[in-house]
Design a protein around this motif. Structure first.
Motif, PDB file in Angstrom:
ATOM      1  N   CYS A  60       0.831  -1.205   0.000  1.00 30.14           N
ATOM      2  CA  CYS A  60       0.000   0.000   0.000  1.00 30.14           C
ATOM      3  C   CYS A  60       0.868   1.258   0.000  1.00 30.14           C
ATOM      4  N   LYS A  61       0.487   2.227  -0.824  1.00 31.45           N
ATOM      5  CA  LYS A  61       1.158   3.518  -0.860  1.00 31.45           C
ATOM      6  C   LYS A  61       0.159   4.607  -0.480  1.00 31.45           C
ATOM      7  N   PRO A  62       0.490   5.424   0.505  1.00 25.89           N
ATOM      8  CA  PRO A  62      -0.437   6.482   0.949  1.00 25.89           C
ATOM      9  C   PRO A  62      -0.804   7.422  -0.192  1.00 25.89           C
ATOM     10  N   PRO A  80      -1.893  11.032   3.405  1.00 31.08           N
ATOM     11  CA  PRO A  80      -0.472  10.792   3.158  1.00 31.08           C
ATOM     12  C   PRO A  80       0.262  10.017   4.247  1.00 31.08           C
ATOM     13  N   ARG A  81      -0.377   9.814   5.378  1.00 29.81           N
ATOM     14  CA  ARG A  81       0.292   9.111   6.475  1.00 29.81           C
ATOM     15  C   ARG A  81      -0.349   7.750   6.716  1.00 29.81           C
ATOM     16  N   PRO A  82       0.452   6.692   6.792  1.00 26.73           N
ATOM     17  CA  PRO A  82      -0.105   5.386   7.168  1.00 26.73           C
ATOM     18  C   PRO A  82      -0.571   5.419   8.615  1.00 26.73           C
ATOM     19  N   VAL A  83      -1.513   4.550   8.936  1.00 25.55           N
ATOM     20  CA  VAL A  83      -2.060   4.459  10.293  1.00 25.55           C
ATOM     21  C   VAL A  83      -1.605   3.149  10.922  1.00 25.55           C
ATOM     22  N   LEU A  88       7.159   2.859   7.832  1.00 26.87           N
ATOM     23  CA  LEU A  88       7.636   4.028   7.111  1.00 26.87           C
ATOM     24  C   LEU A  88       8.541   3.624   5.949  1.00 26.87           C
ATOM     25  N   ALA A  89       9.357   2.604   6.155  1.00 25.85           N
ATOM     26  CA  ALA A  89      10.229   2.136   5.073  1.00 25.85           C
ATOM     27  C   ALA A  89       9.413   1.561   3.923  1.00 25.85           C
ATOM     28  N   ALA A  90       8.350   0.836   4.241  1.00 29.66           N
ATOM     29  CA  ALA A  90       7.534   0.201   3.199  1.00 29.66           C
ATOM     30  C   ALA A  90       6.701   1.211   2.432  1.00 29.66           C
ATOM     31  N   THR A  91       6.198   2.218   3.122  1.00 31.78           N
ATOM     32  CA  THR A  91       5.291   3.174   2.482  1.00 31.78           C
ATOM     33  C   THR A  91       6.000   4.388   1.909  1.00 31.78           C
ATOM     34  N   GLY A  92       7.204   4.653   2.389  1.00 36.50           N
ATOM     35  CA  GLY A  92       7.912   5.842   1.958  1.00 36.50           C
ATOM     36  C   GLY A  92       7.427   7.124   2.604  1.00 36.50           C
TER      37      GLY A  92
END
Length: 294
Positions: A51-53, A58-61, A124-128
């Protein structure tokens, strides 16, 4: 004759400790097949590491379960609710005890905060994304504050949303006040389930956590409580003081909401709507009793 070890299975205290361990293991054994099946089942869209925000969100939860919870059961309703609104959503397990599957959040809370630290880095590493938002229930709404205050989490977190968090501990309706009258009882809890001992009002952990103020700069805090909470008592101890803090009593949003400690974090859609508002305050809409259908 050597003095008897109080932890020996021959002593009353030792028998109680052994009984507690056996009970936990027995219950875990019964529920382990269910937990395994749940872990293997589709997560209905969350914990999707591809998943990409979006620009809108823009922020993952990151969802942080409560004591005796886990990364699946605590979030069977809220995680899909947020996924359906376009969020990248993730949940972790923390505070595991040896040989006790399914029931987590029982280990030392400082160690649990370190597990959260590592998990946020992975997200954070996975989503950027440069930052994440945290949503936690019960201990999961309080434990991240240690991560924010002592482990550098404030640089990686935009907001912490706590649902029925025990921010200043709990008396369990006064039951913890009885501990001094039963010599060894508190030591037994600390030895067997340190995560529970850390949550008792006045514990060394909570004293350190709250010393110098409830909040750290740069993070928004949103606390959602219910007046019918039977676990974190008195319920107003859940509220925080400081800048960038919003404290909400869910009955002020919907007087008909009878959710107690478990329901407010697992099934209450009025609370879910308030969580969504906290994650995206720029597009918040009023939380009311009608939010159950929203």
């Amino acid at each position: 004759m050597l003095p008897r070890n109080p932890q020996s299975p021959r002593t009353p205290r030792g028998r109680l400790a052994r009984a507690l361990s056996v009970l936990l293991l027995a219950v875990a054994a019964v529920l382990a097949p269910t937990a395994t099946a749940q872990a293997a089942a589709p997560s209905r869209g969350w914990n999707d590491w591809t998943c990409k925000p979006s620009a809108a969100h823009p922020r993952p939860v990151v969802l942080v379960h409560g004591t005796l919870g886990n990364s699946v059961d605590n979030w069977l309703a809220l995680a899909p609710y947020l996924v359906n609104r376009g969020y990248c959503v993730y949940s972790l397990d923390y505070g595991q005890l040896p040989n006790v599957p399914f029931f987590h959040g029982l280990g030392p809370i400082e160690k649990s905060a370190s597990q959260l630290d590592a998990f946020v880095d992975r997200v954070l590493a996975a989503t950027g994304a440069p930052e994440t938002d945290l949503v936690g229930h019960s201990q999961g709404g309080m434990m991240p504050r240690w991560y924010l205050k002592f482990l550098g989490g404030a640089e990686k977190v935009n907001a912490l949303v706590g649902i029925a968090p025990d921010n200043h501990g709990t008396t369990l309706l006064g039951l913890t006040k009885l501990l001094p009258h039963f010599p060894g009882a508190e030591d037994l809890i600390k030895a067997s389930t340190p995560g529970l001992a850390d949550q008792i009002a006045g514990s060394a952990f909570l004293t350190a956590l709250n010393e110098g103020g409830d909040t750290v700069p740069g993070v928004r805090y949103h606390v959602i409580a219910t007046r019918y909470d039977e676990v974190v008592t008195p319920y107003r101890t859940q509220f925080l003081s400081g800048p960038d803090v919003t404290n909400v009593l869910i009955q002020d949003k919907c007087a008909l909401d009878l959710s107690e400690h478990v329901a407010i974090g697992t099934v209450d859609r009025v609370t879910f709507h308030e969580v969504a508002n906290a994650l995206d305050p720029a597009h918040a809409t009023p939380t009311t009793c009608l939010s159950v259908v929203g």
